[in-house]
Design a protein around this motif. Structure first.
Motif, PDB file in Angstrom:
ATOM      1  N   LEU A  44       9.614   6.542   1.441  1.00  0.00           N
ATOM      2  CA  LEU A  44       8.956   7.684   0.442  1.00  0.00           C
ATOM      3  C   LEU A  44       9.267   7.202  -0.846  1.00  0.00           C
ATOM      4  O   LEU A  44       8.285   7.261  -1.939  1.00  0.00           O
ATOM      5  CB  LEU A  44       9.245   8.797   1.190  1.00  0.00           C
ATOM      6  N   GLU A  45      10.429   6.723  -1.013  1.00  0.00           N
ATOM      7  CA  GLU A  45      10.676   6.694  -2.539  1.00  0.00           C
ATOM      8  C   GLU A  45       9.960   5.197  -2.780  1.00  0.00           C
ATOM      9  O   GLU A  45       9.330   4.898  -3.942  1.00  0.00           O
ATOM     10  CB  GLU A  45      12.324   6.179  -2.789  1.00  0.00           C
ATOM     11  N   ALA A  46      10.042   4.330  -2.171  1.00  0.00           N
ATOM     12  CA  ALA A  46       8.970   3.058  -2.130  1.00  0.00           C
ATOM     13  C   ALA A  46       7.673   3.380  -2.312  1.00  0.00           C
ATOM     14  O   ALA A  46       6.955   2.848  -3.380  1.00  0.00           O
ATOM     15  CB  ALA A  46       9.231   1.976  -0.862  1.00  0.00           C
ATOM     16  N   ALA A  47       6.936   4.213  -1.725  1.00  0.00           N
ATOM     17  CA  ALA A  47       5.753   4.668  -1.574  1.00  0.00           C
ATOM     18  C   ALA A  47       5.439   5.252  -2.989  1.00  0.00           C
ATOM     19  O   ALA A  47       4.319   5.186  -3.673  1.00  0.00           O
ATOM     20  CB  ALA A  47       5.520   5.770  -0.491  1.00  0.00           C
ATOM     21  N   ILE A  53       2.191  12.152  -1.688  1.00  0.00           N
ATOM     22  CA  ILE A  53       3.563  11.127  -1.452  1.00  0.00           C
ATOM     23  C   ILE A  53       4.564  11.875  -2.264  1.00  0.00           C
ATOM     24  O   ILE A  53       5.675  11.983  -1.859  1.00  0.00           O
ATOM     25  CB  ILE A  53       3.122   9.892  -2.281  1.00  0.00           C
ATOM     26  N   ASN A  54       4.380  12.350  -3.404  1.00  0.00           N
ATOM     27  CA  ASN A  54       5.455  13.048  -4.214  1.00  0.00           C
ATOM     28  C   ASN A  54       6.077  14.272  -3.375  1.00  0.00           C
ATOM     29  O   ASN A  54       7.016  14.604  -3.412  1.00  0.00           O
ATOM     30  CB  ASN A  54       5.134  13.439  -5.690  1.00  0.00           C
ATOM     31  N   ASP A  55       5.145  14.923  -2.934  1.00  0.00           N
ATOM     32  CA  ASP A  55       5.334  16.214  -2.010  1.00  0.00           C
ATOM     33  C   ASP A  55       6.163  15.718  -0.789  1.00  0.00           C
ATOM     34  O   ASP A  55       7.303  16.265  -0.435  1.00  0.00           O
ATOM     35  CB  ASP A  55       4.236  16.921  -1.479  1.00  0.00           C
ATOM     36  N   HIS A  56       5.903  14.806  -0.134  1.00  0.00           N
ATOM     37  CA  HIS A  56       6.474  14.185   1.012  1.00  0.00           C
ATOM     38  C   HIS A  56       7.983  13.725   0.550  1.00  0.00           C
ATOM     39  O   HIS A  56       8.957  13.996   1.451  1.00  0.00           O
ATOM     40  CB  HIS A  56       5.983  12.919   1.723  1.00  0.00           C
ATOM     41  N   LEU A  57       8.085  13.070  -0.595  1.00  0.00           N
ATOM     42  CA  LEU A  57       9.352  12.629  -0.864  1.00  0.00           C
ATOM     43  C   LEU A  57      10.210  13.770  -1.299  1.00  0.00           C
ATOM     44  O   LEU A  57      11.376  13.923  -0.891  1.00  0.00           O
ATOM     45  CB  LEU A  57       9.405  11.847  -2.064  1.00  0.00           C
ATOM     46  N   GLY A  58       9.755  14.683  -1.827  1.00  0.00           N
ATOM     47  CA  GLY A  58      10.482  16.023  -2.116  1.00  0.00           C
ATOM     48  C   GLY A  58      11.194  16.669  -0.917  1.00  0.00           C
ATOM     49  O   GLY A  58      12.162  17.141  -0.772  1.00  0.00           O
ATOM     50  N   ASP A  59      10.078  16.770   0.261  1.00  0.00           N
ATOM     51  CA  ASP A  59      10.715  17.342   1.553  1.00  0.00           C
ATOM     52  C   ASP A  59      11.949  16.458   1.942  1.00  0.00           C
ATOM     53  O   ASP A  59      12.846  17.098   2.458  1.00  0.00           O
ATOM     54  CB  ASP A  59       9.350  17.231   2.448  1.00  0.00           C
ATOM     55  N   SER A  85       0.929  -1.129   0.027  1.00  0.00           N
ATOM     56  CA  SER A  85       0.069   0.027   0.030  1.00  0.00           C
ATOM     57  C   SER A  85       0.853   1.261   0.105  1.00  0.00           C
ATOM     58  O   SER A  85       1.557   1.512   1.115  1.00  0.00           O
ATOM     59  CB  SER A  85      -1.034  -0.077   1.180  1.00  0.00           C
ATOM     60  N   GLY A  86       0.596   1.919  -0.998  1.00  0.00           N
ATOM     61  CA  GLY A  86       1.669   3.350  -1.018  1.00  0.00           C
ATOM     62  C   GLY A  86       1.351   4.204  -0.015  1.00  0.00           C
ATOM     63  O   GLY A  86       2.070   4.760   0.469  1.00  0.00           O
ATOM     64  N   ALA A  87      -0.071   4.295   0.194  1.00  0.00           N
ATOM     65  CA  ALA A  87      -0.600   5.306   1.203  1.00  0.00           C
ATOM     66  C   ALA A  87       0.111   4.963   2.567  1.00  0.00           C
ATOM     67  O   ALA A  87       0.701   5.845   3.444  1.00  0.00           O
ATOM     68  CB  ALA A  87      -2.059   5.089   1.176  1.00  0.00           C
ATOM     69  N   ILE A  88      -0.049   3.577   3.086  1.00  0.00           N
ATOM     70  CA  ILE A  88       0.610   3.297   4.155  1.00  0.00           C
ATOM     71  C   ILE A  88       1.895   3.417   4.375  1.00  0.00           C
ATOM     72  O   ILE A  88       2.680   3.891   5.407  1.00  0.00           O
ATOM     73  CB  ILE A  88       0.093   1.832   4.650  1.00  0.00           C
ATOM     74  N   VAL A  89       2.492   3.017   3.418  1.00  0.00           N
ATOM     75  CA  VAL A  89       4.197   3.216   3.173  1.00  0.00           C
ATOM     76  C   VAL A  89       4.755   4.567   3.516  1.00  0.00           C
ATOM     77  O   VAL A  89       5.566   4.867   4.152  1.00  0.00           O
ATOM     78  CB  VAL A  89       4.906   2.491   2.063  1.00  0.00           C
ATOM     79  N   ASP A  90       3.772   5.417   2.362  1.00  0.00           N
ATOM     80  CA  ASP A  90       3.916   6.980   2.806  1.00  0.00           C
ATOM     81  C   ASP A  90       3.866   7.097   4.201  1.00  0.00           C
ATOM     82  O   ASP A  90       4.720   8.290   4.611  1.00  0.00           O
ATOM     83  CB  ASP A  90       3.087   7.765   1.994  1.00  0.00           C
TER      84      ASP A  90
END
Length: 171
Positions: free
Chosen positions: A111-114, A124-130, A87-92
């Motif tokens: 976050l890369e995995a998510a 998710i992409n915003d979180h990864l950017g941070d 689950s991408g949302a849960i991994v995020d």
């Protein structure tokens, strides 16, 4: 909320679906700004169904977003990921908890995995950017924030992301 109140009132404590009624009522309370009611419903749902990844994720992520009980939130989210690693949302959520705890390198990996699991999610992409920004990967961070903008974030999210694109994470 009133319909859920009535359904909960009519459902015996031993009923298998009672957890779902509490879990479903939580967002209606959350939408009204009732955090104590939201938290109570999520905790009751968790008590009734301790291995429901959706409940673990919702409560854990809510605690992270509120900056409350971060060690507990991390534990809840680790359990959720163990139950639903696809689950991408849960991994995020787990990655975001690690980010909030200052464990940035670990956060990037999660976050890369998510982002691989749920590539077109703006949050998710915003979180990864941070997370990328905090580990010095600024060019990649800007790329992720640009991707996040392309996936139709809410107007508030979009404004926040534009500020980061213009001035970095500190903006």
């Amino acid at each position: 909320e009133a319909a859920y109140d009535r359904a909960i009132e009519l459902t015996p404590d031993r009923a298998g679906g009672l957890w779902l009624l509490h879990f479903a009522r939580a967002p209606s309370r959350e939408g009204q700004g009732d955090w104590p009611g939201t938290e109570a419903d999520l905790r009751r749902a968790l008590a009734l169904a301790p291995d429901q990844p959706q409940v673990l994720n919702h409560l854990g992520y809510s605690l992270v977003e509120r900056g409350e009980s971060l060690p507990e939130a991390l534990e809840l989210l680790e359990r959720a990921v163990a139950l639903r690693p696809d689950s991408g949302a849960i991994v995020d959520s787990l990655g975001w908890a690690l980010f909030k705890l200052g464990r940035h390198a670990e956060a990037v990996l999660r976050l890369e995995a998510a982002a691989t699991l749920l590539a077109t999610d703006p949050v998710i992409n915003d979180h990864l950017g941070d997370a990328l920004w905090t580990v010095g990967r600024e060019r990649e961070a800007r790329f992720q924030w640009s991707r996040a903008l392309s996936f139709d974030p809410t107007p508030e999210e979009a404004e926040r992301i534009r500020l980061k694109l213009a001035g970095g994470l500190d903006a």
